[in-house]
Design a protein around this motif. Structure first.
Motif, PDB file in Angstrom:
ATOM      1  N   GLY A 189     -13.377   0.466   1.735  1.00 18.80           N
ATOM      2  CA  GLY A 189     -13.184  -0.721   2.548  1.00 18.80           C
ATOM      3  C   GLY A 189     -12.997  -1.943   1.673  1.00 18.80           C
ATOM      4  O   GLY A 189     -13.003  -1.862   0.441  1.00 18.80           O
ATOM      5  N   PRO A 190     -12.840  -3.118   2.289  1.00 19.44           N
ATOM      6  CA  PRO A 190     -12.557  -4.334   1.522  1.00 19.44           C
ATOM      7  C   PRO A 190     -13.691  -4.678   0.570  1.00 19.44           C
ATOM      8  O   PRO A 190     -14.864  -4.620   0.930  1.00 19.44           O
ATOM      9  CB  PRO A 190     -12.421  -5.414   2.606  1.00 19.44           C
ATOM     10  N   ILE A 191     -13.337  -5.060  -0.644  1.00 17.70           N
ATOM     11  CA  ILE A 191     -14.350  -5.457  -1.613  1.00 17.70           C
ATOM     12  C   ILE A 191     -14.605  -6.964  -1.508  1.00 17.70           C
ATOM     13  O   ILE A 191     -13.740  -7.726  -1.077  1.00 17.70           O
ATOM     14  CB  ILE A 191     -13.940  -5.091  -3.056  1.00 17.70           C
ATOM     15  N   LEU A 192     -15.808  -7.363  -1.867  1.00 17.23           N
ATOM     16  CA  LEU A 192     -16.173  -8.775  -1.902  1.00 17.23           C
ATOM     17  C   LEU A 192     -16.231  -9.312  -3.320  1.00 17.23           C
ATOM     18  O   LEU A 192     -16.251 -10.518  -3.526  1.00 17.23           O
ATOM     19  CB  LEU A 192     -17.531  -8.982  -1.214  1.00 17.23           C
ATOM     20  N   ALA A 193     -16.283  -8.405  -4.303  1.00 16.31           N
ATOM     21  CA  ALA A 193     -16.326  -8.801  -5.716  1.00 16.31           C
ATOM     22  C   ALA A 193     -15.760  -7.665  -6.545  1.00 16.31           C
ATOM     23  O   ALA A 193     -15.998  -6.496  -6.244  1.00 16.31           O
ATOM     24  CB  ALA A 193     -17.755  -9.122  -6.146  1.00 16.31           C
ATOM     25  N   ALA A 194     -15.027  -8.004  -7.579  1.00 13.38           N
ATOM     26  CA  ALA A 194     -14.397  -6.981  -8.414  1.00 13.38           C
ATOM     27  C   ALA A 194     -15.388  -6.291  -9.340  1.00 13.38           C
ATOM     28  O   ALA A 194     -15.075  -5.264  -9.931  1.00 13.38           O
ATOM     29  CB  ALA A 194     -13.279  -7.610  -9.246  1.00 13.38           C
ATOM     30  N   GLY A 266       3.561  -0.057   0.870  1.00 11.69           N
ATOM     31  CA  GLY A 266       4.982  -0.225   0.610  1.00 11.69           C
ATOM     32  C   GLY A 266       5.273  -0.270  -0.872  1.00 11.69           C
ATOM     33  O   GLY A 266       4.773   0.554  -1.648  1.00 11.69           O
ATOM     34  N   ALA A 267       6.043  -1.274  -1.292  1.00  8.09           N
ATOM     35  CA  ALA A 267       6.443  -1.376  -2.701  1.00  8.09           C
ATOM     36  C   ALA A 267       5.242  -1.555  -3.616  1.00  8.09           C
ATOM     37  O   ALA A 267       5.277  -1.141  -4.782  1.00  8.09           O
ATOM     38  CB  ALA A 267       7.424  -2.536  -2.876  1.00  8.09           C
ATOM     39  N   ARG A 268       4.176  -2.129  -3.099  1.00  6.72           N
ATOM     40  CA  ARG A 268       2.991  -2.345  -3.941  1.00  6.72           C
ATOM     41  C   ARG A 268       2.251  -1.031  -4.224  1.00  6.72           C
ATOM     42  O   ARG A 268       1.378  -0.982  -5.088  1.00  6.72           O
ATOM     43  CB  ARG A 268       2.045  -3.333  -3.268  1.00  6.72           C
ATOM     44  N   GLY A 269       2.615   0.018  -3.516  1.00  6.34           N
ATOM     45  CA  GLY A 269       2.001   1.318  -3.754  1.00  6.34           C
ATOM     46  C   GLY A 269       2.865   2.241  -4.590  1.00  6.34           C
ATOM     47  O   GLY A 269       2.647   3.457  -4.604  1.00  6.34           O
ATOM     48  N   ARG A 270       3.798   1.659  -5.330  1.00  2.00           N
ATOM     49  CA  ARG A 270       4.750   2.489  -6.075  1.00  2.00           C
ATOM     50  C   ARG A 270       4.093   3.325  -7.171  1.00  2.00           C
ATOM     51  O   ARG A 270       4.640   4.355  -7.580  1.00  2.00           O
ATOM     52  CB  ARG A 270       5.845   1.613  -6.676  1.00  2.00           C
ATOM     53  N   LYS A 271       2.921   2.886  -7.674  1.00  2.28           N
ATOM     54  CA  LYS A 271       2.267   3.640  -8.743  1.00  2.28           C
ATOM     55  C   LYS A 271       1.378   4.767  -8.214  1.00  2.28           C
ATOM     56  O   LYS A 271       0.912   5.595  -9.000  1.00  2.28           O
ATOM     57  CB  LYS A 271       1.426   2.707  -9.607  1.00  2.28           C
ATOM     58  N   CYS A 328      -8.955  -1.356   1.852  1.00  9.75           N
ATOM     59  CA  CYS A 328      -9.610  -1.342   0.544  1.00  9.75           C
ATOM     60  C   CYS A 328      -8.605  -1.688  -0.558  1.00  9.75           C
ATOM     61  O   CYS A 328      -8.856  -2.554  -1.407  1.00  9.75           O
ATOM     62  CB  CYS A 328     -10.218   0.036   0.303  1.00  9.75           C
ATOM     63  N   ALA A 329      -7.459  -1.026  -0.526  1.00 15.84           N
ATOM     64  CA  ALA A 329      -6.441  -1.273  -1.542  1.00 15.84           C
ATOM     65  C   ALA A 329      -5.905  -2.697  -1.450  1.00 15.84           C
ATOM     66  O   ALA A 329      -5.668  -3.350  -2.484  1.00 15.84           O
ATOM     67  CB  ALA A 329      -5.305  -0.268  -1.389  1.00 15.84           C
ATOM     68  N   GLU A 330      -5.715  -3.200  -0.232  1.00 11.32           N
ATOM     69  CA  GLU A 330      -5.228  -4.573  -0.057  1.00 11.32           C
ATOM     70  C   GLU A 330      -6.186  -5.564  -0.714  1.00 11.32           C
ATOM     71  O   GLU A 330      -5.765  -6.510  -1.391  1.00 11.32           O
ATOM     72  CB  GLU A 330      -5.088  -4.892   1.436  1.00 11.32           C
ATOM     73  N   SER A 331      -7.483  -5.346  -0.510  1.00 11.47           N
ATOM     74  CA  SER A 331      -8.468  -6.268  -1.090  1.00 11.47           C
ATOM     75  C   SER A 331      -8.481  -6.165  -2.616  1.00 11.47           C
ATOM     76  O   SER A 331      -8.666  -7.159  -3.314  1.00 11.47           O
ATOM     77  CB  SER A 331      -9.844  -6.014  -0.510  1.00 11.47           C
ATOM     78  N   LEU A 332      -8.324  -4.953  -3.129  1.00 10.38           N
ATOM     79  CA  LEU A 332      -8.268  -4.778  -4.575  1.00 10.38           C
ATOM     80  C   LEU A 332      -7.061  -5.517  -5.178  1.00 10.38           C
ATOM     81  O   LEU A 332      -7.196  -6.206  -6.196  1.00 10.38           O
ATOM     82  CB  LEU A 332      -8.166  -3.290  -4.928  1.00 10.38           C
ATOM     83  N   LEU A 333      -5.903  -5.380  -4.541  1.00 10.11           N
ATOM     84  CA  LEU A 333      -4.713  -6.050  -5.045  1.00 10.11           C
ATOM     85  C   LEU A 333      -4.858  -7.560  -4.968  1.00 10.11           C
ATOM     86  O   LEU A 333      -4.422  -8.284  -5.872  1.00 10.11           O
ATOM     87  CB  LEU A 333      -3.479  -5.594  -4.252  1.00 10.11           C
ATOM     88  N   ALA A 334      -5.497  -8.050  -3.925  1.00  6.52           N
ATOM     89  CA  ALA A 334      -5.690  -9.484  -3.782  1.00  6.52           C
ATOM     90  C   ALA A 334      -6.688 -10.009  -4.797  1.00  6.52           C
ATOM     91  O   ALA A 334      -6.567 -11.162  -5.256  1.00  6.52           O
ATOM     92  CB  ALA A 334      -6.168  -9.803  -2.371  1.00  6.52           C
ATOM     93  N   THR A 336      -7.737  -8.333  -7.855  1.00  8.98           N
ATOM     94  CA  THR A 336      -7.452  -8.039  -9.259  1.00  8.98           C
ATOM     95  C   THR A 336      -6.045  -8.457  -9.674  1.00  8.98           C
ATOM     96  O   THR A 336      -5.757  -8.556 -10.854  1.00  8.98           O
ATOM     97  CB  THR A 336      -7.619  -6.537  -9.545  1.00  8.98           C
ATOM     98  N   GLY A 337      -5.174  -8.688  -8.691  1.00 11.67           N
ATOM     99  CA  GLY A 337      -3.848  -9.180  -9.015  1.00 11.67           C
ATOM    100  C   GLY A 337      -2.852  -8.073  -9.241  1.00 11.67           C
ATOM    101  O   GLY A 337      -3.178  -6.939  -9.561  1.00 11.67           O
ATOM    102  N   PRO A 338      -1.559  -8.373  -9.112  1.00 10.59           N
ATOM    103  CA  PRO A 338      -0.506  -7.358  -9.220  1.00 10.59           C
ATOM    104  C   PRO A 338      -0.395  -6.733 -10.586  1.00 10.59           C
ATOM    105  O   PRO A 338       0.097  -5.635 -10.730  1.00 10.59           O
ATOM    106  CB  PRO A 338       0.770  -8.142  -8.851  1.00 10.59           C
ATOM    107  N   ALA A 339      -0.856  -7.415 -11.627  1.00  9.23           N
ATOM    108  CA  ALA A 339      -0.710  -6.844 -12.979  1.00  9.23           C
ATOM    109  C   ALA A 339      -1.479  -5.566 -13.124  1.00  9.23           C
ATOM    110  O   ALA A 339      -1.097  -4.677 -13.875  1.00  9.23           O
ATOM    111  CB  ALA A 339      -1.180  -7.867 -14.020  1.00  9.23           C
ATOM    112  N   ARG A 340      -2.602  -5.453 -12.373  1.00 13.19           N
ATOM    113  CA  ARG A 340      -3.416  -4.233 -12.459  1.00 13.19           C
ATOM    114  C   ARG A 340      -3.008  -3.219 -11.405  1.00 13.19           C
ATOM    115  O   ARG A 340      -3.534  -2.125 -11.343  1.00 13.19           O
ATOM    116  CB  ARG A 340      -4.894  -4.588 -12.297  1.00 13.19           C
ATOM    117  N   ALA A 341      -2.132  -3.619 -10.504  1.00 16.29           N
ATOM    118  CA  ALA A 341      -1.720  -2.719  -9.426  1.00 16.29           C
ATOM    119  C   ALA A 341      -0.580  -1.846  -9.836  1.00 16.29           C
ATOM    120  O   ALA A 341      -0.261  -0.896  -9.192  1.00 16.29           O
ATOM    121  CB  ALA A 341      -1.329  -3.530  -8.201  1.00 16.29           C
TER     122      ALA A 341
END
Length: 341
Positions: A189-194, A266-271, A328-334, A336-341
């Motif tokens: 689920g959504p994270i509150l802290a990395a 979508g495209a953010r799940g390419r990896k 969960c993944a949406e919160s991680l991308l938001a 940690t940023g796209p560089a880690r995605a």
């Protein structure tokens, strides 16, 4: 009068969402942190969860030490004991975490009973109610897992023995303080802290292409938001006193999770990996991959369990597991940023 709830381990993933839900429902919340330096991070996590921190206070207490627990409990009506310390010189040692988890739980319970807390709800794990692999039995709350069963890793052994010790203590010395336990599956689920990802690291790894080939492993998924709600219901429902509750939604194989992520992101799940690894090939690799050996008993297995009791007594209604993993993944991308995605 506003009721006060103590939540242990205020910087944790599950604890953070328990705090958010309690504050949003009008409770005063006191949470334990190991040092004053943790307070700002905890307050920031609460804000990310959409709650005001006006009713939030802090107590300095560590599950591995005696100091601070009496003060933390003073004036509390309820306790959600969510935290479980992970420690020990060798994580490969199946007993490495037992002492910290069991002793920490007993510290919390002793202080709660001494303070006259109305009810304590402890976070355990669904694995504590899992039968032997050969039994083909549906897990329910009447079952107790065998800590010597080789299917369990160090963390789950600690959960089994800590929950057993808790029930023994409360039966013998609990006095008027009521007790209940919640046994979650794999918490996403959504994270509150990395900094406090826990099981969410599985989702993080998939969004980053790890592992490159998906193993035949699966999980009974529970959303952290639904789990927080289950804790509060176990805290307030009269019929929940003296009971255990398995909190799990749907079962997903890692391949199912990967498909949900590719579709939802979508495209953010390419990896996210697309190839799967058959169980027999992974078994052949185990002698050369020591870190994978604890997974050997779990490969290709879908353990059967039921959360019917939690649904019936608590009104537990888990959301779709695919929604949980995508959120969960949406919160991680938001975070940690796209560089880690």
């Amino acid at each position: 009068m506003t009721e006060t709830v103590l939540v242990t381990g205020g910087t944790g993933f599950v604890a953070g969402w328990c705090i958010v839900e309690l504050l949003n429902r009008g409770y005063a919340v006191r949470t334990t942190i190991r040092s004053p330096a943790k307070e700002l991070a905890a307050r920031a996590a609460v804000a990310r969860g959409g709650a005001s921190d006006d009713g939030l206070s802090f107590a300095i207490a560590d599950l591995t030490a005696e100091d601070g627990w009496d003060a933390a409990m003073a004036g509390c009506d309820y306790v959600l004991h969510v935290a479980s310390p992970l420690g020990g010189p060798d994580p490969a040692d199946r007993n490495a975490y037992v002492g910290p988890a069991r002793d920490g739980t007993l510290r919390v319970l002793r202080a709660a009973v001494a303070a006259g807390v109305r009810r304590v709800v402890m976070t355990s794990a669904a694995a504590t109610a899992r039968p032997p692999l050969s039994s083909d039995t549906v897990s329910d709350e009447t079952m107790w897992a065998d800590p010597d069963d080789p299917q369990f890793d160090a963390y789950r052994v600690s959960k089994i023995l800590a929950e057993r010790a808790a029930w023994d203590f409360m039966r013998q010395e609990g006095g008027t303080t009521e007790f209940a336990t919640v046994l979650p599956g794999a918490v996403f689920g959504p994270i509150l802290a990395a900094e406090t990802l826990g099981s969410v690291r599985i989702i993080e790894g998939l969004t980053q292409g790890r592992p490159p080939v998906i193993p035949p492993l699966g999980f009974w998924v529970v959303d952290v938001r639904d789990l927080a709600d289950a804790h509060i219901r176990a805290m307030t429902t009269p019929e929940a006193a003296g009971e255990r509750f398995i909190a799990a939604g749907e079962f997903l194989w890692m391949a199912d999770i990967a498909r949900a992520l590719r579709s939802g992101l979508g495209a953010r799940g390419r990896k996210v990996p697309t190839r799967t690894l058959p169980a027999f090939i992974l078994q052949l690799l185990l002698p050369f991959q020591p870190q994978l050996k604890p997974l050997a008993p779990l490969l290709g297995r879908q353990f059967r369990l039921t959360s019917e009791k939690a649904r019936r007594v608590l009104g537990f209604t888990p959301r779709p597991a695919t929604t949980t993993v995508v959120d969960c993944a949406e919160s991680l991308l938001a975070t940690t940023g796209p560089a880690r995605a």
